[in-house]
Design a protein around this motif. Structure first.
Motif, short mmCIF file in Angstrom:
data_model
loop_
_atom_site.label_atom_id
_atom_site.label_comp_id
_atom_site.label_asym_id
_atom_site.label_seq_id
_atom_site.Cartn_x
_atom_site.Cartn_y
_atom_site.Cartn_z
N LEU A 110 -11.77 4.03 4.15
CA LEU A 110 -11.15 2.83 4.71
C LEU A 110 -11.48 2.67 6.19
N THR A 111 -11.55 1.46 6.62
CA THR A 111 -11.82 1.20 8.05
C THR A 111 -10.55 1.09 8.82
N GLN A 117 0.82 -1.22 0.00
CA GLN A 117 0.00 0.00 0.00
C GLN A 117 0.85 1.27 0.00
N GLY A 147 -11.39 -1.69 -0.63
CA GLY A 147 -11.45 -2.81 0.31
C GLY A 147 -10.20 -3.01 1.14
N ALA A 148 -9.15 -2.28 0.84
CA ALA A 148 -7.92 -2.42 1.63
C ALA A 148 -8.14 -1.81 3.01
N ALA A 149 -7.61 -2.47 4.01
CA ALA A 149 -7.75 -1.97 5.38
C ALA A 149 -6.74 -0.85 5.62
N ARG A 150 -7.15 0.12 6.40
CA ARG A 150 -6.23 1.19 6.77
C ARG A 150 -5.18 0.63 7.72
N VAL A 151 -3.92 0.93 7.45
CA VAL A 151 -2.82 0.41 8.26
C VAL A 151 -2.71 1.24 9.54
#
Length: 169
Positions: A168-169, A96, A106-110
Motif C-alpha cells: 500500500l502507498t 478498512q 488499491g486501498a490507500a494506507r491510512v
C-alpha cells in the motif's frame, strides 16, 4: 472497586467486544466484496482465545482470590482511555478496520488520526487495556499472564500486518 462493580465493568467490556465483532464482520464483508485478501489467519483463533481469557481470567481471579485492588480507579481510567483510542482507530480506518488482517487491493494506507503519529495505535490500546483491566479488580496474575502472552502474539500480528501493508502507498 468492589466485585459487583468489577463484574459490571467486565460485562461492559465484553459487550463492547461484541460490538467490535459486529463492525469487524460488516467491514470483512465489504472488504471481501472489494477483493480483500486475509493474511495471517492462523493466529486469529489464538487472538480470540487470548482476549476471551483476559475477560474470564480477570473475573475469576478477582472473585476467587478477592485481592485488594491497587490503583483500581486509576486503572479504570486507563481502560477508559484505551477504549477511546481503540474507537478512534476504528473510526479513522473506517471500512478498512477489522479484527483480522485484510488488505483491499488499491486501498490507500491510512495515515490520519492516531496513525499520523503511531504505526499501530490500536495495539497501544490493546496493551494498555490488557494490563489495566485485570488490575481494576486486583487480578494481577491475569494482568501479567495476558501481557506476556499478548506480547508474543503482537510480535506475530504486527509482522503480518507490516508485510501485508507493504504494497500500500
Amino acid at each position: 472497586m468492589n466485585t459487583r462493580r468489577f463484574t459490571a465493568l467486565i460485562a461492559v467490556v465484553a459487550a463492547e467486544r461484541v460490538l467490535e465483532l459486529m463492525v469487524s464482520n460488516r467491514n470483512l464483508r465489504w472488504s471481501e466484496a472489494h477483493g480483500g485478501k486475509e493474511f495471517g489467519a492462523g493466529h486469529y483463533p489464538v487472538m480470540v482465545a487470548l482476549h476471551s481469557a483476559l475477560l474470564a481470567g480477570s473475573l475469576l481471579e478477582a472473585r476467587r482470590r478477592r485481592p485488594r485492588p491497587v490503583f483500581g480507579w486509576a486503572m479504570a481510567a486507563v481502560v477508559l482511555a484505551a477504549q477511546g483510542l481503540r474507537w478512534w482507530c476504528i473510526r479513522t480506518l473506517g471500512r478498512q478496520w477489522n479484527t483480522r488482517v485484510v488488505v483491499v487491493p488499491g486501498a490507500a494506507r491510512v495515515v490520519d488520526g492516531p496513525y499520523r503519529r503511531l504505526p499501530h495505535p490500536n495495539y497501544v490500546a490493546v496493551v494498555a487495556e490488557g494490563a489495566a483491566l485485570p488490575l481494576v479488580g486486583g487480578a494481577w496474575i491475569t494482568a501479567v499472564v495476558f501481557t506476556l502472552a499478548n506480547a508474543a502474539l503482537l510480535r506475530t500480528r504486527i509482522r503480518v500486518e507490516n508485510e501485508a501493508l507493504q504494497g500500500l502507498t
